[in-house]
Design a protein around this motif. Structure first.
Motif, PDB file in Angstrom:
ATOM      1  N   ALA A  12     -12.986   3.950 -27.467  1.00  0.00           N
ATOM      2  CA  ALA A  12     -13.886   5.090 -27.262  1.00  0.00           C
ATOM      3  C   ALA A  12     -14.928   5.179 -28.374  1.00  0.00           C
ATOM      4  O   ALA A  12     -16.115   5.431 -28.124  1.00  0.00           O
ATOM      5  N   GLU A  13     -14.497   4.961 -29.605  1.00  0.00           N
ATOM      6  CA  GLU A  13     -15.423   5.016 -30.737  1.00  0.00           C
ATOM      7  C   GLU A  13     -16.469   3.904 -30.666  1.00  0.00           C
ATOM      8  O   GLU A  13     -17.588   4.059 -31.165  1.00  0.00           O
ATOM      9  N   ALA A  14     -16.101   2.790 -30.017  1.00  0.00           N
ATOM     10  CA  ALA A  14     -17.036   1.673 -29.878  1.00  0.00           C
ATOM     11  C   ALA A  14     -17.960   1.831 -28.679  1.00  0.00           C
ATOM     12  O   ALA A  14     -18.846   1.002 -28.462  1.00  0.00           O
ATOM     13  N   GLY A  15     -17.738   2.884 -27.882  1.00  0.00           N
ATOM     14  CA  GLY A  15     -18.574   3.099 -26.709  1.00  0.00           C
ATOM     15  C   GLY A  15     -18.054   2.426 -25.462  1.00  0.00           C
ATOM     16  O   GLY A  15     -18.790   2.245 -24.482  1.00  0.00           O
ATOM     17  N   VAL A  16     -16.769   2.044 -25.474  1.00  0.00           N
ATOM     18  CA  VAL A  16     -16.143   1.398 -24.324  1.00  0.00           C
ATOM     19  C   VAL A  16     -15.220   2.404 -23.632  1.00  0.00           C
ATOM     20  O   VAL A  16     -14.446   3.099 -24.292  1.00  0.00           O
ATOM     21  N   ASP A  17     -15.318   2.483 -22.314  1.00  0.00           N
ATOM     22  CA  ASP A  17     -14.436   3.365 -21.556  1.00  0.00           C
ATOM     23  C   ASP A  17     -12.986   2.943 -21.806  1.00  0.00           C
ATOM     24  O   ASP A  17     -12.610   1.808 -21.482  1.00  0.00           O
ATOM     25  N   PRO A  18     -12.159   3.815 -22.384  1.00  0.00           N
ATOM     26  CA  PRO A  18     -10.763   3.449 -22.676  1.00  0.00           C
ATOM     27  C   PRO A  18      -9.992   2.980 -21.452  1.00  0.00           C
ATOM     28  O   PRO A  18      -9.021   2.219 -21.578  1.00  0.00           O
ATOM     29  N   ARG A  19     -10.432   3.397 -20.267  1.00  0.00           N
ATOM     30  CA  ARG A  19      -9.743   2.968 -19.044  1.00  0.00           C
ATOM     31  C   ARG A  19      -9.953   1.489 -18.755  1.00  0.00           C
ATOM     32  O   ARG A  19      -9.231   0.907 -17.946  1.00  0.00           O
ATOM     33  N   LEU A  20     -10.926   0.893 -19.417  1.00  0.00           N
ATOM     34  CA  LEU A  20     -11.197  -0.532 -19.215  1.00  0.00           C
ATOM     35  C   LEU A  20     -10.418  -1.420 -20.184  1.00  0.00           C
ATOM     36  O   LEU A  20     -10.529  -2.641 -20.128  1.00  0.00           O
ATOM     37  N   VAL A  21      -9.648  -0.810 -21.062  1.00  0.00           N
ATOM     38  CA  VAL A  21      -8.941  -1.575 -22.094  1.00  0.00           C
ATOM     39  C   VAL A  21      -7.451  -1.288 -22.015  1.00  0.00           C
ATOM     40  O   VAL A  21      -7.040  -0.126 -21.962  1.00  0.00           O
ATOM     41  N   ARG A  22      -6.652  -2.340 -22.016  1.00  0.00           N
ATOM     42  CA  ARG A  22      -5.209  -2.129 -22.025  1.00  0.00           C
ATOM     43  C   ARG A  22      -4.515  -3.241 -22.796  1.00  0.00           C
ATOM     44  O   ARG A  22      -5.005  -4.372 -22.882  1.00  0.00           O
ATOM     45  N   ALA A  23      -3.388  -2.891 -23.371  1.00  0.00           N
ATOM     46  CA  ALA A  23      -2.596  -3.848 -24.145  1.00  0.00           C
ATOM     47  C   ALA A  23      -1.388  -4.280 -23.318  1.00  0.00           C
ATOM     48  O   ALA A  23      -0.761  -3.468 -22.634  1.00  0.00           O
ATOM     49  N   ILE A  24      -1.084  -5.564 -23.381  1.00  0.00           N
ATOM     50  CA  ILE A  24       0.076  -6.123 -22.695  1.00  0.00           C
ATOM     51  C   ILE A  24       0.804  -7.035 -23.670  1.00  0.00           C
ATOM     52  O   ILE A  24       0.180  -7.881 -24.312  1.00  0.00           O
ATOM     53  N   GLU A  25       2.109  -6.862 -23.782  1.00  0.00           N
ATOM     54  CA  GLU A  25       2.917  -7.755 -24.605  1.00  0.00           C
ATOM     55  C   GLU A  25       3.766  -8.612 -23.672  1.00  0.00           C
ATOM     56  O   GLU A  25       4.648  -8.103 -22.990  1.00  0.00           O
ATOM     57  N   CYS A  26       3.463  -9.905 -23.611  1.00  0.00           N
ATOM     58  CA  CYS A  26       4.122 -10.820 -22.684  1.00  0.00           C
ATOM     59  C   CYS A  26       5.152 -11.683 -23.396  1.00  0.00           C
ATOM     60  O   CYS A  26       4.792 -12.512 -24.247  1.00  0.00           O
ATOM     61  N   ASP A  27       6.412 -11.508 -23.051  1.00  0.00           N
ATOM     62  CA  ASP A  27       7.462 -12.378 -23.570  1.00  0.00           C
ATOM     63  C   ASP A  27       7.733 -13.542 -22.622  1.00  0.00           C
ATOM     64  O   ASP A  27       8.171 -14.606 -23.049  1.00  0.00           O
ATOM     65  N   ASP A  28       7.458 -13.323 -21.335  1.00  0.00           N
ATOM     66  CA  ASP A  28       7.699 -14.342 -20.315  1.00  0.00           C
ATOM     67  C   ASP A  28       6.497 -15.290 -20.265  1.00  0.00           C
ATOM     68  O   ASP A  28       5.376 -14.864 -20.014  1.00  0.00           O
ATOM     69  N   PRO A  29       6.715 -16.598 -20.504  1.00  0.00           N
ATOM     70  CA  PRO A  29       5.598 -17.547 -20.468  1.00  0.00           C
ATOM     71  C   PRO A  29       4.848 -17.547 -19.139  1.00  0.00           C
ATOM     72  O   PRO A  29       3.630 -17.744 -19.105  1.00  0.00           O
ATOM     73  N   ALA A  30       5.569 -17.323 -18.027  1.00  0.00           N
ATOM     74  CA  ALA A  30       4.901 -17.301 -16.726  1.00  0.00           C
ATOM     75  C   ALA A  30       3.966 -16.099 -16.616  1.00  0.00           C
ATOM     76  O   ALA A  30       2.868 -16.197 -16.062  1.00  0.00           O
ATOM     77  N   ASP A  31       4.393 -14.952 -17.142  1.00  0.00           N
ATOM     78  CA  ASP A  31       3.510 -13.781 -17.172  1.00  0.00           C
ATOM     79  C   ASP A  31       2.272 -14.063 -18.013  1.00  0.00           C
ATOM     80  O   ASP A  31       1.146 -13.738 -17.627  1.00  0.00           O
ATOM     81  N   LEU A  32       2.484 -14.676 -19.176  1.00  0.00           N
ATOM     82  CA  LEU A  32       1.358 -15.000 -20.051  1.00  0.00           C
ATOM     83  C   LEU A  32       0.398 -15.961 -19.353  1.00  0.00           C
ATOM     84  O   LEU A  32      -0.828 -15.820 -19.460  1.00  0.00           O
ATOM     85  N   ALA A  33       0.947 -16.928 -18.631  1.00  0.00           N
ATOM     86  CA  ALA A  33       0.102 -17.876 -17.906  1.00  0.00           C
ATOM     87  C   ALA A  33      -0.745 -17.177 -16.859  1.00  0.00           C
ATOM     88  O   ALA A  33      -1.921 -17.504 -16.665  1.00  0.00           O
ATOM     89  N   VAL A  34      -0.170 -16.190 -16.188  1.00  0.00           N
ATOM     90  CA  VAL A  34      -0.919 -15.428 -15.185  1.00  0.00           C
ATOM     91  C   VAL A  34      -2.042 -14.638 -15.849  1.00  0.00           C
ATOM     92  O   VAL A  34      -3.177 -14.606 -15.361  1.00  0.00           O
ATOM     93  N   VAL A  35      -1.739 -14.004 -16.974  1.00  0.00           N
ATOM     94  CA  VAL A  35      -2.753 -13.221 -17.679  1.00  0.00           C
ATOM     95  C   VAL A  35      -3.896 -14.113 -18.146  1.00  0.00           C
ATOM     96  O   VAL A  35      -5.075 -13.811 -17.928  1.00  0.00           O
ATOM     97  N   LEU A  36      -3.559 -15.221 -18.785  1.00  0.00           N
ATOM     98  CA  LEU A  36      -4.594 -16.099 -19.317  1.00  0.00           C
ATOM     99  C   LEU A  36      -5.425 -16.752 -18.217  1.00  0.00           C
ATOM    100  O   LEU A  36      -6.659 -16.738 -18.257  1.00  0.00           O
ATOM    101  N   SER A  37      -4.757 -17.312 -17.230  1.00  0.00           N
ATOM    102  CA  SER A  37      -5.472 -18.070 -16.203  1.00  0.00           C
ATOM    103  C   SER A  37      -6.337 -17.189 -15.313  1.00  0.00           C
ATOM    104  O   SER A  37      -7.291 -17.672 -14.699  1.00  0.00           O
ATOM    105  N   GLY A  38      -6.029 -15.903 -15.246  1.00  0.00           N
ATOM    106  CA  GLY A  38      -6.825 -15.008 -14.409  1.00  0.00           C
ATOM    107  C   GLY A  38      -8.045 -14.438 -15.099  1.00  0.00           C
ATOM    108  O   GLY A  38      -8.847 -13.723 -14.478  1.00  0.00           O
ATOM    109  N   ALA A  39      -8.228 -14.744 -16.382  1.00  0.00           N
ATOM    110  CA  ALA A  39      -9.322 -14.153 -17.155  1.00  0.00           C
ATOM    111  C   ALA A  39     -10.640 -14.887 -16.941  1.00  0.00           C
ATOM    112  O   ALA A  39     -10.668 -16.101 -16.711  1.00  0.00           O
TER     113      ALA A  39
END
Length: 380
Positions: free
Chosen positions: A253-280
Motif C-alpha cells: 500500500a505504501e508503494a502504491g500497489v493495491d494490497p489485493r494484488l499481492v500475496r505470500a505463499i510458502e511452498c513446502d511441496d515441490p510440485a506446488d512450487l513448480a505450479v507457482v513458478l511455471s504459471g508466472a
C-alpha cells in the motif's frame, strides 16, 4: 573393501530443515546414485529418536549405513564448535554446511578428510538479520574450518571471491554449483489446475522470493510495481507475509500497489512450487546480496522468463539468460519497473527469455554436483 564417503545429513531432521535441508537431501541422494564403483555413502546424524532415524533411512534407501552420534544435535553443535569431541570418528567426511567435526588431522597419514560447505556470507555481511548466537557460531566454525578443513565448497565463483575477503583458504576452495530441488516438475494439466486453484493463484502474475528484509529486494520490486505506467499485475511472493512487525500488505500500500494484488505463499511441496513458478509471467530476483541463487536455477528449470539484479552471483548463474537490471540505490526501482513492463507488454521478449531460460537450465544438475564432490574427495 568399499571406499566410504560419510555425509553429515543431520539437517534433514532439524526442527526447520529449510533450504539447507533441501540441499542436503538432494546432494546426498545424488551422491548415492552416482557413487563410483567400489564406493558407498554413509550418513551421520546426531543422537535422534527411532522415528527420526527411520525417516532418514527411508529418505536415503541406497545409503550403506547410518551413524548416530552419542550427543543430541544441540550438544553436538556446541561440541563441534569447540572441537571437544572426536565423534563421529574419521574417514572421508563431507558436510553440506558448516556443521562438521573439524579437528586437527593429517590426511596424508590417517587418510581422514573433512570438507565443509558455505552457502552465503550473511553472518559476516548482514549479522543484524540473524540471531546473535547463530552469527557467533558461524564465525567460530569458519575459523575452525580455516585451520582444519581440507576443502571448503561454495556454490559460485562470486561467493568464492567474497569469501577470500573474510578468510584465506588458499587453494582449498572448490566451486560446486547447486541444482533445482528434487520433484520440481510441473504436474499434468488437470492436477496443475487443481493445485493452482487450491493455492489461490491468479490467472496472470509475477513471482519473486524472499522476505521484506531490505537486502532481499522485495520492497524494491513493490516500489517498482507502484510506479506510474507499470501494468497492474499481481505479485506472488514465495516467503512469509511478515518480517518482524512489517507486513506485506502495508508495504504494498505504501508503494502504491493495491494490497489485493499481492500475496505470500510458502511452498513446502515441490510440485506446488513448480505450479507457482511455471504459471508466472516472469520470475523476478531483485536481491542485493550474493547467495547460492538457487531460485534462479529453479526458475530456469521450468522455462520461466527471469528478471534479475546484477549482483555478481546472479550474473554468474544467469550467464545472460535473463533480463539483468543494474542494481544500486539510485533509480533501481525505476529500472525494475521498466524491466517488468517490457516483459509483461512484449510477448516476443517474454518468449525469448523463456527459451534462454530453458537453455541455461541444462548447466545445472545434481548428478554433475555429486560427481564433482566425489572427484574432490578423490583429489584429496
Amino acid at each position: 573393501m568399499a571406499t566410504t564417503l560419510r555425509m553429515v545429513v543431520d539437517q534433514v531432521i532439524a526442527p526447520v530443515p529449510g533450504p539447507l535441508g533441501v540441499y542436503t537431501q538432494a546432494l546426498t541422494t545424488a551422491l548415492i546414485a552416482n557413487a563410483p564403483a567400489g564406493c558407498e555413502v554413509e550418513g551421520i546424524v546426531s543422537s535422534s529418536s527411532v522415528a527420526e532415524i527411520e525417516q532418514v533411512e527411508a529418505m536415503f534407501p541406497g545409503m550403506a549405513r547410518l551413524y548416530k552420534t552419542s550427543l543430541a544435535r544441540r550438544e553436538l553443535t556446541a561440541a563441534w564448535q569447540l572441537g571437544l569431541t572426536t565423534s563421529p570418528g574419521g574417514g572421508m567426511i563431507h558436510a553440506p554446511g558448516l556443521f562438521a567435526p573439524l579437528r586437527r588431522h593429517d590426511r596424508t597419514v590417517s587418510g581422514d578428510q573433512v570438507v565443509v560447505t558455505l552457502h552465503d556470507l550473511a553472518p559476516w555481511r548482514h549479522p543484524e538479520a540473524l540471531t546473535p548466537s547463530y552469527v557467533a557460531w558461524a564465525k567460530a566454525i569458519l575459523k575452525r574450518a580455516r585451520r582444519h578443513a581440507d576443502a571448503i565448497v561454495v556454490p559460485t565463483h562470486a561467493l568464492a571471491e567474497r569469501l577470500a575477503e573474510i578468510a584465506d583458504f588458499g587453494d582449498r576452495v572448490r566451486v560446486i554449483g547447486t541444482a533445482p530441488r528434487p520433484g520440481l516438475v510441473r504436474p499434468a494439466a488437470l492436477e496443475a489446475s487443481l493445485r493452482a486453484t487450491r493455492l489461490g493463484l491468479p490467472s496472470e502474475y509475477l513471482v519473486t522470493g524472499g522476505t521484506l528484509e531490505p537486502r532481499a529486494g522485495v520492497v524494491d520490486l513493490l516500489e517498482a510495481l507502484g510506479r506510474p505506467g507499470v501494468p497492474a499485475v499481481p505479485l506472488v511472493v514465495l516467503g512469509p507475509a511478515t518480517w518482524g512487525e512489517v507486513h506485506l500488505a502495508n508495504v504494498a500500500a505504501e508503494a502504491g500497489v493495491d494490497p489485493r494484488l499481492v500475496r505470500a505463499i510458502e511452498c513446502d511441496d515441490p510440485a506446488d512450487l513448480a505450479v507457482v513458478l511455471s504459471g508466472a509471467i516472469a520470475a523476478v530476483a531483485p536481491g542485493h546480496d550474493d547467495g547460492a541463487a538457487t531460485g534462479l536455477i529453479e526458475a530456469f528449470s521450468l522455462g520461466v522468463p527471469v528478471i534479475h539484479s546484477t549482483t555478481p552471483t546472479h550474473l554468474e548463474v544467469a550467464a545472460e539468460s535473463g533480463l539483468a537490471v543494474t542494481i544500486g540505490s539510485g533509480g533501481y526501482a525505476d529500472r525494475l519497473a521498466a524491466a517488468v513492463t517490457s516483459v509483461v507488454e512484449q510477448p516476443a521478449l517474454a518468449e525469448r527469455l523463456s527459451i534462454t531460460s530453458s537453455d541455461r537450465a541444462r548447466a545445472f544438475s545434481w548428478r554433475d554436483s555429486a560427481e564433482r564432490v566425489w572427484q574432490l574427495h578423490a583429489d584429496l
